[in-house]
Design a protein around this motif. Structure first.
Motif, short mmCIF file in Angstrom:
data_model
loop_
_atom_site.label_atom_id
_atom_site.label_comp_id
_atom_site.label_asym_id
_atom_site.label_seq_id
_atom_site.Cartn_x
_atom_site.Cartn_y
_atom_site.Cartn_z
N MET A 55 12.02 4.79 18.77
CA MET A 55 10.82 4.61 17.94
C MET A 55 9.68 4.11 18.82
O MET A 55 9.86 3.19 19.63
N LYS A 56 8.49 4.70 18.66
CA LYS A 56 7.34 4.25 19.44
C LYS A 56 6.95 2.83 19.04
O LYS A 56 7.11 2.44 17.87
N PRO A 57 6.43 2.02 19.97
CA PRO A 57 6.18 0.61 19.71
C PRO A 57 5.33 0.36 18.48
O PRO A 57 5.55 -0.61 17.75
N HIS A 58 4.31 1.22 18.25
CA HIS A 58 3.40 0.95 17.15
C HIS A 58 3.97 1.39 15.80
O HIS A 58 3.43 1.05 14.76
N ARG A 59 5.05 2.18 15.80
CA ARG A 59 5.48 2.80 14.55
C ARG A 59 6.03 1.78 13.56
O ARG A 59 5.89 1.97 12.35
N PHE A 60 6.66 0.73 14.04
CA PHE A 60 7.19 -0.27 13.11
C PHE A 60 6.07 -0.88 12.29
O PHE A 60 6.20 -1.05 11.08
N GLY A 61 4.98 -1.20 12.93
CA GLY A 61 3.83 -1.74 12.20
C GLY A 61 3.26 -0.75 11.21
O GLY A 61 2.82 -1.12 10.11
N ASP A 62 3.26 0.53 11.60
CA ASP A 62 2.76 1.56 10.68
C ASP A 62 3.66 1.67 9.45
O ASP A 62 3.16 1.84 8.33
N ILE A 63 4.97 1.59 9.66
CA ILE A 63 5.91 1.66 8.54
C ILE A 63 5.70 0.47 7.60
O ILE A 63 5.67 0.61 6.38
N ALA A 64 5.55 -0.73 8.18
CA ALA A 64 5.32 -1.93 7.35
C ALA A 64 4.03 -1.78 6.55
O ALA A 64 3.96 -2.19 5.38
N ALA A 65 2.99 -1.20 7.17
CA ALA A 65 1.73 -0.99 6.46
C ALA A 65 1.91 -0.01 5.31
O ALA A 65 1.40 -0.23 4.19
N PHE A 66 2.62 1.09 5.54
CA PHE A 66 2.86 2.09 4.49
C PHE A 66 3.61 1.48 3.31
O PHE A 66 3.23 1.67 2.14
N VAL A 67 4.67 0.72 3.58
CA VAL A 67 5.45 0.11 2.51
C VAL A 67 4.59 -0.88 1.73
O VAL A 67 4.65 -0.94 0.49
N ALA A 68 3.80 -1.66 2.44
CA ALA A 68 2.94 -2.64 1.76
C ALA A 68 1.92 -1.95 0.86
O ALA A 68 1.63 -2.43 -0.24
N VAL A 69 1.36 -0.85 1.30
CA VAL A 69 0.39 -0.11 0.48
C VAL A 69 1.04 0.41 -0.80
O VAL A 69 0.47 0.30 -1.88
N VAL A 70 2.24 0.97 -0.67
CA VAL A 70 2.92 1.49 -1.86
C VAL A 70 3.25 0.35 -2.82
O VAL A 70 3.06 0.48 -4.04
N LYS A 71 3.72 -0.76 -2.31
CA LYS A 71 4.04 -1.89 -3.18
C LYS A 71 2.79 -2.42 -3.88
O LYS A 71 2.82 -2.78 -5.07
N ALA A 72 1.67 -2.50 -3.12
CA ALA A 72 0.44 -3.07 -3.68
C ALA A 72 -0.30 -2.09 -4.58
O ALA A 72 -1.08 -2.50 -5.45
#
Length: 303
Positions: free
Chosen positions: A1-18
């Protein structure tokens, strides 16, 4: 996994939840632009559209719903690891509600618990001494000690910390007068002291030539207390069949002598039992570790 991808995944999940990018920015501590770029990067890397965007709301595409569930589970598990480690780092507090067999608990668990409470002054304990089966979850217990193979509590988490061995023994005076039995079948000619529940004596489970043998009496004395059985054996009333955790001092001192050692039954596990919870309280984990450490080189009653 590319270093930045974990943060991108966390952002996506947070957007869906919010429910929106704007609503997610506070929990992420990122700008709206940065969050939007994270989602675009994910979609570009996957070659899939994850969100349907309109001026009024966001909604998941079919592909977005699939990856959201997987990524949400992964993030929840990572949060659980963090929480578990934080619990292990914290100090034991609150009330340890503990269930144990009366004789075994009084003789061998209380000394360890005394040291444990001295080490953690903010901790208190609520102790129940009983041989009957109690539902730990229903009655709110943190921990129990149970002896024997798992039965009704088989869905609980368990840790074997020691073993119980039943032995046949008598006083030296009794053996000098009545002789030493050489096989389990010789018990028929001896006075015996048996444990009785109600009106039903509990058979002595022994082995002869690797074949199970049950001595069922009749006994000279039927008693419903291990402690009293030991006292009667010390007084010379006959042979008895007791767990080694109640006999260790007498066997070492020679005031009781084991017989039929070659015909011993298999030992029974002594287990710490605790509910299968997502997080184990520090007070419970710390005591489990302490007791296992105290007995790892041999329990105090083993001979």
């Amino acid at each position: 996994m590319k270093p930045h991808r974990f943060g991108d995944i966390a952002a996506f999940v947070a957007v869906v939840k919010a429910g929106s990018i704007t609503a997610a920015t506070n929990s992420l501590e990122l700008t709206r632009s940065a969050v939007g770029k994270s989602i675009v990067r994910l979609e570009t890397q996957l070659g899939l559209r994850l969100l349907n965007r309109t001026t009024r709301k966001l909604s998941l595409t079919d592909e977005g719903a699939v990856v959201y569930e997987r990524w949400r589970q992964i993030l929840d598990e990572l949060e659980d690891v963090d929480a578990t480690m934080a619990l292990r780092r914290s100090q034991p507090t609150g009330t340890l509600k503990f269930l144990m067999p009366p004789t075994f608990g009084q003789r061998h668990v209380l000394p360890v618990l005394h040291a444990y409470l001295n080490e953690w002054p903010a901790l208190r304990a609520e102790l129940w001494f009983t041989d009957r089966f109690v539902d730990l979850v229903e009655d709110g217990f943190d921990l129990a000690i149970r002896i024997g193979e798992p039965k009704e509590d088989s869905q609980m988490l368990t840790r074997t910390v020691a073993w119980r061995q039943f032995v046949v023994c008598a006083s030296p005076d009794y053996l000098a007068t009545r002789g030493v039995p050489q096989t389990p079948r010789d018990l028929v000619g001896h006075d015996t002291i048996m444990y009785a529940v109600g009106e039903q004596p509990r058979p002595w489970r022994l082995y002869t030539d690797e074949v199970p043998y049950a001595y069922e009496g009749p006994a000279r004395l039927d008693i419903d207390s291990y402690e009293v059985m030991r006292e009667m054996a010390l007084a010379g009333f006959g042979l008895t069949f007791l767990p080694n955790y109640i006999l260790a001092d007498e066997l070492r001192a020679g005031t009781l002598v084991e017989v039929l050692r070659a015909h011993r039954p298999p030992p029974d596990p002594i287990r710490l039992v605790y509910p299968s919870r997502q997080h184990l309280a520090p007070r419970t984990r710390a005591f489990i570790d302490l007791l296992a450490q105290r007995w790892e080189s041999g329990a105090p009653w083993e001979t």
